[in-house]
Motif scaffolding. Structure first.
Motif, short mmCIF file in Angstrom:
data_model
loop_
_atom_site.label_atom_id
_atom_site.label_comp_id
_atom_site.label_asym_id
_atom_site.label_seq_id
_atom_site.Cartn_x
_atom_site.Cartn_y
_atom_site.Cartn_z
N LYS A 1 108.08 11.04 -12.29
CA LYS A 1 108.92 12.18 -11.87
C LYS A 1 108.41 12.87 -10.62
O LYS A 1 108.99 13.85 -10.16
CB LYS A 1 108.99 13.20 -13.01
CG LYS A 1 109.84 12.75 -14.18
CD LYS A 1 109.95 13.86 -15.20
CE LYS A 1 110.88 13.47 -16.34
NZ LYS A 1 110.84 14.49 -17.39
N LEU B 1 104.58 20.52 -1.14
CA LEU B 1 104.30 21.90 -1.57
C LEU B 1 102.84 22.04 -1.99
O LEU B 1 102.19 23.04 -1.69
CB LEU B 1 105.21 22.28 -2.74
CG LEU B 1 106.68 22.57 -2.39
CD1 LEU B 1 107.55 22.52 -3.63
CD2 LEU B 1 106.81 23.92 -1.70
N PRO C 1 99.65 14.26 -14.44
CA PRO C 1 99.46 14.57 -13.02
C PRO C 1 98.88 15.96 -12.89
O PRO C 1 99.32 16.88 -13.60
CB PRO C 1 100.88 14.51 -12.43
CG PRO C 1 101.78 14.04 -13.52
CD PRO C 1 101.07 14.19 -14.81
N LYS C 2 97.89 16.11 -12.02
CA LYS C 2 97.22 17.41 -11.86
C LYS C 2 97.07 17.74 -10.38
O LYS C 2 97.01 16.84 -9.54
CB LYS C 2 95.81 17.36 -12.48
CG LYS C 2 95.77 17.34 -14.00
CD LYS C 2 95.96 18.74 -14.56
CE LYS C 2 95.94 18.78 -16.06
NZ LYS C 2 94.61 18.93 -16.61
N LEU C 3 96.97 19.02 -10.10
CA LEU C 3 96.68 19.48 -8.74
C LEU C 3 95.17 19.42 -8.53
O LEU C 3 94.41 19.95 -9.33
CB LEU C 3 97.16 20.92 -8.56
CG LEU C 3 98.67 21.12 -8.54
CD1 LEU C 3 99.03 22.58 -8.77
CD2 LEU C 3 99.24 20.64 -7.21
N ILE D 1 102.85 23.54 -9.89
CA ILE D 1 104.03 22.87 -9.32
C ILE D 1 105.01 22.61 -10.46
O ILE D 1 104.61 22.19 -11.55
CB ILE D 1 103.62 21.54 -8.64
CG1 ILE D 1 102.64 21.75 -7.48
CG2 ILE D 1 104.86 20.75 -8.20
CD1 ILE D 1 103.22 22.25 -6.18
N ILE E 1 108.68 20.53 -11.34
CA ILE E 1 109.62 19.50 -10.86
C ILE E 1 110.75 19.37 -11.87
O ILE E 1 110.51 19.31 -13.07
CB ILE E 1 108.92 18.13 -10.68
CG1 ILE E 1 107.76 18.22 -9.67
CG2 ILE E 1 109.94 17.07 -10.22
CD1 ILE E 1 106.93 16.96 -9.55
N SER F 1 106.56 25.34 -5.87
CA SER F 1 105.21 25.81 -6.17
C SER F 1 105.37 27.26 -6.61
O SER F 1 106.17 28.00 -6.05
CB SER F 1 104.27 25.67 -4.98
OG SER F 1 104.58 26.60 -3.99
N ILE G 1 102.89 20.85 -13.28
CA ILE G 1 101.63 20.25 -12.84
C ILE G 1 100.61 21.36 -12.65
O ILE G 1 100.79 22.25 -11.82
CB ILE G 1 101.81 19.43 -11.55
CG1 ILE G 1 102.91 18.37 -11.77
CG2 ILE G 1 100.50 18.76 -11.14
CD1 ILE G 1 103.20 17.54 -10.56
#
Lengths: 336, 169
Positions: A246, A254, A280-282, B88, B90, B130, B160
């Motif tokens: 996704k 961003l 998923p991670k920042l 984040i 989505i 964000s 996220i």
């Protein structure tokens, strides 16, 4: 000189890599008083057996010309049960449904007194404790460094080099395909579908990529880490999994504006707030986990040594063979 | 929660202490007091700016106490800026009632959404955003992120989160 008789189950990229590594490292191994002899190789088409040692170059050539290494009517199980050898190398592909055929090969090898070295995650992700019990019961060694992080040492790092430390958590990028896709999407602003197609063309992603991109492969590796390093008793079904399908190029841009990248991170943490999760991670751009391309990376948090980070090639024929060879040598030195 | 309060005090001895007592007795941590002697109001009162961190006490009670003691509360500015996190999102962020998503955080009383940047590449394509959440403390921030994840789950949005970086510092 100590002769070590080996069998290789599965003769794809990894199995052939093991054969090449043994050929390449003959002199190196002899300095360690180890003389490896491959007495049997099997693949889907059948097996070849030679008590005095299979000609590995000829076996690789036959596989590449005919699609199979077979030179007799024997099956893999015949080789495991009936051909006398010390270590069975299981390089069969991962199957997350039932772990076969690797699971049965491993059980039979243990029951016939053979040590097992494997790169196959399926059986370990599904039936880790049963396999370890069977190995213990038969007094043989069971090593699987190649199952997590390819060439990158992580199991042996935690268990041997960091012995004495308690590992509190491990997090990292354990799938090179996902890392490639996210890195390319970040760099080029391309869509997930486009980059996946590119990765498939380059042979980095499979035709059916779901095993990688949906986080299944990372989850299997986490289960192996959780069980072997943290002493947990978990299986694949216990992992909380989110993949990368996704992820949009806009989300990466961003994140970039905030000084971050998005990576598929596998995470195991012990204790009361214990977790085993793929998501998923920042990741801050300057963080040790923010590696690009197909690289793998792992950050171990330990009580005495503090944070320890390793990165390296997570897949590939000779790279995976490197991890298998290190396990074979460890068994020969009898220090596992 | 950080509160910045502007008061107007009469120019008689002891007023500043009387103004600070209700704030201090509420359990608030007074961070800064600026006494503007040189900026008297036309009526001769002295403007005072007090900044304090309020963890459990009621802001309304402090204001009532001050006003009961004949002190004029000119303005009150609340800020949740002790801890913040960027996440984040989505999915179909706007069409799944973005206002409601933000309200669910803002209505907690301990956290608020302080920034949203949204990118909408096309109709029927998932949007990305964000979002920055600020909260009055670390545990409040964790709670607020938990609320966002629950709401996002109901709306089929992917959240996220950042990795934990504390132990590397």
């Amino acid at each position: 000189m100590r002769t070590v008789r080996l069998s290789i189950m599965g003769f794809g990229a990894v199995g052939q890599g093991v054969a090449r590594a043994i050929l390449q490292k003959k002199d190196y191994l002899s300095t360690m008083d180890i003389e490896p002899i491959v007495v049997g190789i099997s693949d889907r088409g059948g097996a070849c057996v030679e008590a005095g040692g299979v000609d590995l170059e000829a076996a690789i050539e036959r596989k590449q010309k005919t699609g199979s290494v077979a030179a007799s009517d024997l099956t893999a199980l015949d080789v495991i049960k009936d051909i006398d050898h010390d270590i069975m190398v299981d390089a069969t592909p991962t199957n997350i449904e039932d772990g076969e055929p690797g699971y049965t090969y491993m059980l039979e090898a243990f029951r016939h007194g053979r040590h097992v070295v494997t790169s196959n995650k399926g059986p370990l992700a599904l039936k880790y404790s049963m396999l370890c019990d069977e190995a213990d019961k038969n007094g043989v060694k069971f090593r699987f460094e190649a199952t997590v992080g390819g060439a990158m040492p992580i199991l042996n790092l935690a268990q041997d080099a960091l012995a004495g430390n308690s590992v509190m958590s491990i997090e990292g990028i354990l799938n090179g395909t996902c890392n490639y896709i996210l890195s390319r999407m970040t760099e080029e602003g391309l869509s997930y579908k486009h980059v996946l197609g590119e990765a498939q063309e380059l042979g980095i992603a499979e035709t059916d990529p779901s095993y990688d991109v949906e986080g299944i492969d990372t989850a299997c590796k986490l289960v192996i880490l959780a069980n072997s390093i943290f002493g947990m008793d978990v299986t694949y079904d216990d992992v909380d999994i989110t993949g990368i399908t996704k992820i949009t190029p806009e989300s990466l841009s961003l994140a970039g504006a905030e000084g971050m990248v998005i990576k598929l991170i596998g995470e195991v943490r012990d204790g009361n707030d214990g977790i085993i999760r793929v998501a998923p991670k920042l990741v801050p751009k300057n963080h040790p986990l923010a590696v690009g391309g197909t690289l793998n990376v792992a950050l171990l948090r330990t009580d005495m040594a503090g944070p320890i980070c390793v990165k390296g090639k997570g897949a590939g024929s000779i790279e995976t063979a490197s991890a298998i060879l290190s396990d074979i040598i460890a068994i020969c030195k009898n220090r596992c | 929660m950080i509160v910045s309060m502007d008061l107007e005090l009469k120019d008689v001895p002891g007023q500043l202490v009387r103004a600070l007592i209700p704030v201090s007795e509420s359990g608030a941590n007074i961070m800064s007091v600026i006494h503007h002697h040189d900026q008297r109001t036309p009526s001769g009162a002295i403007p005072v700016q007090v900044v304090f961190q309020l963890t459990s006490g009621q802001l309304d009670e402090i204001i009532d106490n001050l006003e009961d003691n004949e002190m004029r509360v000119v303005s009150v500015d609340k800020k949740y800026r002790l801890e913040s996190v960027t996440l984040i999102l989505i999915g179909h962020i706007v069409h799944s009632d973005m206002g409601d998503t933000i309200d669910q955080i803002d209505s907690t009383g301990f956290a608020e959404v302080v920034n949203v940047s949204i990118s909408m590449p096309g109709i029927d394509k998932p949007s990305s955003a964000s979002i920055v959440i600020s909260a009055s403390g670390k545990s409040e921030l964790i709670k607020a992120v938990g609320i966002l994840k629950r709401v996002a789950g109901q709306k089929d949005l992917l959240v996220i989160e950042p990795i934990q970086t504390d132990s590397l510092r």
